[in-house]
Every structure is written in structure tokens, then in C-alpha cells.
Write a protein that holds these residues in place. Sequence first.
Motif, PDB file in Angstrom:
ATOM      1  N   ASP A  51       1.013  -1.068  -0.220  1.00  0.00           N
ATOM      2  CA  ASP A  51       0.011   0.028   0.053  1.00  0.00           C
ATOM      3  C   ASP A  51       0.356   1.057  -0.086  1.00  0.00           C
ATOM      4  OD1 ASP A  51      -1.457   1.903   0.150  1.00  0.00           O
ATOM      5  OD2 ASP A  51      -3.462   1.451   2.249  1.00  0.00           O
ATOM      6  N   TYR A  52       1.076   1.555  -0.692  1.00  0.00           N
ATOM      7  CA  TYR A  52       2.042   2.792  -1.470  1.00  0.00           C
ATOM      8  C   TYR A  52       1.554   4.348  -0.793  1.00  0.00           C
ATOM      9  CZ  TYR A  52       5.175  -0.181  -4.058  1.00  0.00           C
ATOM     10  OH  TYR A  52       6.221  -1.233  -4.209  1.00  0.00           O
ATOM     11  N   ARG A  53       0.484   4.522  -1.253  1.00  0.00           N
ATOM     12  CA  ARG A  53      -0.346   5.320  -0.225  1.00  0.00           C
ATOM     13  C   ARG A  53       0.223   5.819   1.260  1.00  0.00           C
ATOM     14  NH1 ARG A  53      -6.052   3.554  -0.448  1.00  0.00           N
ATOM     15  NH2 ARG A  53      -5.288   2.378   0.717  1.00  0.00           N
ATOM     16  N   ARG A  54       0.909   4.545   2.322  1.00  0.00           N
ATOM     17  CA  ARG A  54       1.135   4.611   3.542  1.00  0.00           C
ATOM     18  C   ARG A  54       2.201   5.595   3.645  1.00  0.00           C
ATOM     19  NH1 ARG A  54      -3.125   3.912   6.714  1.00  0.00           N
ATOM     20  NH2 ARG A  54      -4.767   2.444   6.423  1.00  0.00           N
ATOM     21  N   PHE A  55       3.253   5.067   2.449  1.00  0.00           N
ATOM     22  CA  PHE A  55       4.398   5.133   2.782  1.00  0.00           C
ATOM     23  C   PHE A  55       5.286   6.174   1.295  1.00  0.00           C
ATOM     24  CE2 PHE A  55       4.828   1.143   0.951  1.00  0.00           C
ATOM     25  CZ  PHE A  55       5.296   1.503  -0.378  1.00  0.00           C
ATOM     26  N   THR A  56       4.439   6.275   0.557  1.00  0.00           N
ATOM     27  CA  THR A  56       4.585   7.864   0.062  1.00  0.00           C
ATOM     28  C   THR A  56       4.410   8.966   0.872  1.00  0.00           C
ATOM     29  OG1 THR A  56       4.924   6.525  -1.353  1.00  0.00           O
ATOM     30  CG2 THR A  56       4.642   8.870  -2.910  1.00  0.00           C
ATOM     31  N   PRO A  57       5.505  10.375   0.431  1.00  0.00           N
ATOM     32  CA  PRO A  57       5.051  11.414   0.941  1.00  0.00           C
ATOM     33  C   PRO A  57       3.541  12.615   0.159  1.00  0.00           C
ATOM     34  CG  PRO A  57       7.034  11.523  -0.271  1.00  0.00           C
ATOM     35  CD  PRO A  57       6.981  10.268   0.493  1.00  0.00           C
ATOM     36  N   ASN A  58       2.951  12.970   1.303  1.00  0.00           N
ATOM     37  CA  ASN A  58       2.032  13.906   0.169  1.00  0.00           C
ATOM     38  C   ASN A  58       0.617  13.010   0.120  1.00  0.00           C
ATOM     39  OD1 ASN A  58       3.346  16.121   0.923  1.00  0.00           O
ATOM     40  ND2 ASN A  58       4.265  15.466  -1.231  1.00  0.00           N
ATOM     41  N   LEU A  86       1.226   6.050 -10.508  1.00  0.00           N
ATOM     42  CA  LEU A  86       1.976   6.756 -10.978  1.00  0.00           C
ATOM     43  C   LEU A  86       0.759   7.525 -12.135  1.00  0.00           C
ATOM     44  CD1 LEU A  86       4.904   6.768 -11.153  1.00  0.00           C
ATOM     45  CD2 LEU A  86       4.810   5.358 -12.670  1.00  0.00           C
ATOM     46  N   CYS A  87      -0.356   6.719 -12.073  1.00  0.00           N
ATOM     47  CA  CYS A  87      -1.465   7.635 -12.846  1.00  0.00           C
ATOM     48  C   CYS A  87      -0.783   9.000 -12.997  1.00  0.00           C
ATOM     49  CB  CYS A  87      -2.963   7.815 -12.973  1.00  0.00           C
ATOM     50  SG  CYS A  87      -3.336   5.496 -12.933  1.00  0.00           S
ATOM     51  N   ALA A  88      -0.510   9.749 -11.751  1.00  0.00           N
ATOM     52  CA  ALA A  88      -0.482  11.025 -12.083  1.00  0.00           C
ATOM     53  C   ALA A  88       0.734  11.914 -12.719  1.00  0.00           C
ATOM     54  CB  ALA A  88      -0.156  11.746 -10.269  1.00  0.00           C
ATOM     55  N   LEU A  89       1.695  11.284 -13.223  1.00  0.00           N
ATOM     56  CA  LEU A  89       2.457  11.198 -14.084  1.00  0.00           C
ATOM     57  C   LEU A  89       2.018  12.530 -15.070  1.00  0.00           C
ATOM     58  CD1 LEU A  89       5.492  10.597 -14.051  1.00  0.00           C
ATOM     59  CD2 LEU A  89       5.878   9.268 -15.628  1.00  0.00           C
ATOM     60  N   VAL A 145       1.573  25.142  -4.470  1.00  0.00           N
ATOM     61  CA  VAL A 145       1.551  23.268  -5.858  1.00  0.00           C
ATOM     62  C   VAL A 145       1.026  22.193  -5.818  1.00  0.00           C
ATOM     63  CG1 VAL A 145       4.051  21.697  -7.380  1.00  0.00           C
ATOM     64  CG2 VAL A 145       4.300  24.563  -6.393  1.00  0.00           C
ATOM     65  N   GLN A 146       1.136  21.877  -4.867  1.00  0.00           N
ATOM     66  CA  GLN A 146       0.783  20.180  -4.782  1.00  0.00           C
ATOM     67  C   GLN A 146      -1.028  19.851  -5.276  1.00  0.00           C
ATOM     68  OE1 GLN A 146       1.509  19.119  -0.840  1.00  0.00           O
ATOM     69  NE2 GLN A 146       3.386  18.237  -1.540  1.00  0.00           N
ATOM     70  N   HIS A 147      -1.461  21.467  -4.775  1.00  0.00           N
ATOM     71  CA  HIS A 147      -3.253  21.843  -5.237  1.00  0.00           C
ATOM     72  C   HIS A 147      -3.106  21.986  -6.721  1.00  0.00           C
ATOM     73  CE1 HIS A 147      -6.638  23.642  -4.155  1.00  0.00           C
ATOM     74  NE2 HIS A 147      -6.811  24.492  -4.911  1.00  0.00           N
ATOM     75  N   ALA A 148      -2.241  22.505  -6.793  1.00  0.00           N
ATOM     76  CA  ALA A 148      -1.925  22.972  -8.429  1.00  0.00           C
ATOM     77  C   ALA A 148      -1.926  21.706  -9.274  1.00  0.00           C
ATOM     78  CB  ALA A 148      -0.888  24.124  -8.498  1.00  0.00           C
ATOM     79  N   LEU A 149      -1.060  21.168  -9.336  1.00  0.00           N
ATOM     80  CA  LEU A 149      -0.902  19.630 -10.186  1.00  0.00           C
ATOM     81  C   LEU A 149      -1.977  18.247  -9.870  1.00  0.00           C
ATOM     82  CD1 LEU A 149       2.856  18.433  -8.246  1.00  0.00           C
ATOM     83  CD2 LEU A 149       1.970  19.269 -10.464  1.00  0.00           C
ATOM     84  N   PRO A 150      -2.595  17.650 -10.831  1.00  0.00           N
ATOM     85  CA  PRO A 150      -3.820  17.036 -11.204  1.00  0.00           C
ATOM     86  C   PRO A 150      -3.387  15.700 -10.079  1.00  0.00           C
ATOM     87  CG  PRO A 150      -2.439  17.759 -13.644  1.00  0.00           C
ATOM     88  CD  PRO A 150      -1.584  18.202 -12.138  1.00  0.00           C
ATOM     89  N   LYS A 151      -4.586  15.119  -9.514  1.00  0.00           N
ATOM     90  CA  LYS A 151      -4.478  13.987  -8.886  1.00  0.00           C
ATOM     91  C   LYS A 151      -4.747  13.169  -9.632  1.00  0.00           C
ATOM     92  CE  LYS A 151      -4.033  15.754  -4.599  1.00  0.00           C
ATOM     93  NZ  LYS A 151      -3.747  17.778  -5.046  1.00  0.00           N
ATOM     94  N   GLU A 184      -6.903  10.445  -4.626  1.00  0.00           N
ATOM     95  CA  GLU A 184      -7.202  11.509  -4.167  1.00  0.00           C
ATOM     96  C   GLU A 184      -8.485  10.197  -2.910  1.00  0.00           C
ATOM     97  OE1 GLU A 184      -9.101  14.225  -4.962  1.00  0.00           O
ATOM     98  OE2 GLU A 184      -8.639  14.929  -6.684  1.00  0.00           O
ATOM     99  N   GLY A 185      -8.244   8.694  -3.612  1.00  0.00           N
ATOM    100  CA  GLY A 185      -9.201   7.904  -2.019  1.00  0.00           C
ATOM    101  C   GLY A 185      -8.020   8.140  -1.278  1.00  0.00           C
ATOM    102  N   ALA A 186      -7.051   8.419  -1.037  1.00  0.00           N
ATOM    103  CA  ALA A 186      -6.581   8.676  -0.081  1.00  0.00           C
ATOM    104  C   ALA A 186      -6.323  10.024   0.677  1.00  0.00           C
ATOM    105  CB  ALA A 186      -4.395   7.863  -0.733  1.00  0.00           C
ATOM    106  N   LEU A 187      -6.864  11.132  -0.094  1.00  0.00           N
ATOM    107  CA  LEU A 187      -6.734  12.103   0.873  1.00  0.00           C
ATOM    108  C   LEU A 187      -7.731  12.315   1.512  1.00  0.00           C
ATOM    109  CD1 LEU A 187      -5.827  14.947  -2.395  1.00  0.00           C
ATOM    110  CD2 LEU A 187      -4.614  14.240  -0.124  1.00  0.00           C
ATOM    111  N   ALA A 188      -9.006  11.081   1.433  1.00  0.00           N
ATOM    112  CA  ALA A 188     -10.380  11.090   1.971  1.00  0.00           C
ATOM    113  C   ALA A 188      -9.892   9.658   2.964  1.00  0.00           C
ATOM    114  CB  ALA A 188     -11.933  10.596   1.355  1.00  0.00           C
TER     115      ALA A 188
END
Length: 252
Positions: free
Chosen positions: A78-85, A138-141, A206-212, A217-221
Motif C-alpha cells: 500500500d504505497y499510499r501509506r509510505f509515499t509522502p503527500n 503513478l497515473c499522476a505522472l 503547487v500540490q493543489h495545482a497538480l492533477p491527482k 484522491e482516495g488516499a486523501l479521503a
Amino acid sequence: MKLTPNNAVTYESSQGVAIITINRPERLNAIDEEVEQGLQAAWLQFNARAEDRVAVLTGSGDRAFSVGRDKSVTAPPDYRRFTPNVVIQVDKPIIGAVAGWCVGGAVVLMQACDLLIAAENTKFSYPEVKIGFAGGLLCALAGRIPHKVAMEMLLLGKEISVERAYQVGFVNRIVPVGEQLTQAVEMAREMATHAPMVMGMLKRGVQHALPKSPAEEGALALRETEAVFASADFQEGLASLQEKRRPQFHGR
């Protein structure tokens, strides 16, 4: 000063800079549960230490920053938990310092960095389409480098050279092998003298401006709901139901 989360991830603090290192050179810094837990602890530690203003994320040795998921581990990561931001918000700057192979989830970690210093022997690869698993971060790439180049990397699963990564803006500097950490730390120390509030504000903007990606999005929730479930107010709410009284909430 060394403040090591565990044996697989080290944390060293000096002159306003935290150096976070995946320390499994014998396994080419492959990511297993211990690495996941170590990175989680490292980001939480970085957030908690006001004296550490910039982090450098690197790996032991010059053969690989990380070859991604350890093949001996069968549980899905679960990369969401140890990837920053993602689940853990990190408002302070992060610089990646890589050499050799940067594969799969290792590319996800570099995507999360604000700046990236790469050695001449660095190669990026995201082979998940060939192995039948992807977490989707990585879809955000496609919001960070040209769309067609991102799709080439995601759908073909072939390696991209450091020169190509530099040309499309994924890498800031290409340096001789062995100098990536030195140059990243030098950059970090310069940044550590800058106004931390301004750097944090700019990074959040910048984080707000970058596409997610949908995974982000699910991780933010998930981050928001887990904060609620970990709160004193949640425990107060449960206690008030059991005790049949009016709850006293304090917003924490």
C-alpha cells in the motif's frame, strides 16, 4: 545525528537536512514490509522535527535506488501509506537522490519528491503492466511530464534513460555516479536557510495545482477519515453513547 526508524531505513539529521536512506543494498533496496514501516516512521519523524527543514530521500549503493517491491513478499503493498503527500502529508521540501535502477514503486517515490538529482547510470522503469499489479499512484505522472511520454512508460513498461527523464523534466540534474547524494545534500542545505513558512506555502500551492490520480484522491479521503477515527473526539463520542450522556467535543 542518527535517528534510525528501523534496520531497513535510516534517518540522519545534520544542518537542517534529514537524509532518509533505504538501506537494503544486498537486495538492491527492494521494498518489503520493513521498508514500508521505516519510510512511514521517517516521514512522521521529519514532520515532527522543526530543525529538519529539507529531506533527501536516497538508497544505499549505486546499483539501484530501489528495484521496487521485494519479489519474496506476496502481500500487496500500500504505497499510499509510505509515499509522502498521500496519507502522510509532508509540507517541507523533499529532494530525491538516485543512482542505478529505479523501478516500480521507486518511481512513485521519486514522483513524490519536489526535486530530483540522478546519477548518469540511473534508469527508470514501471513494469507493472507486465506483472499484473499497479496501485495507480503513478497515473499522476501524466500531470508532471508530457502525456505521451507518461503513457509510454506506463503502458509499455520499458525503461527510460536518465537523459530522457531529464529532457522531459522528471530529473533536475544529471551527475556522475557517486555524487548524487553529495549534490542533493548541498542543494538541501541551501534550501534549509530559506523561510520555512514560505517554502511550505509554495509546496502546498503547487500540490493543489497538480492533477491527482484517483488513487491519490482516495488516499486523501482516507487521511481525513483516519484522522477522525484517531481523535479524542471520536473516543468521546463512543463514550457518550455508552454512558448515555451529551458528548463534550474539543476539536482534537
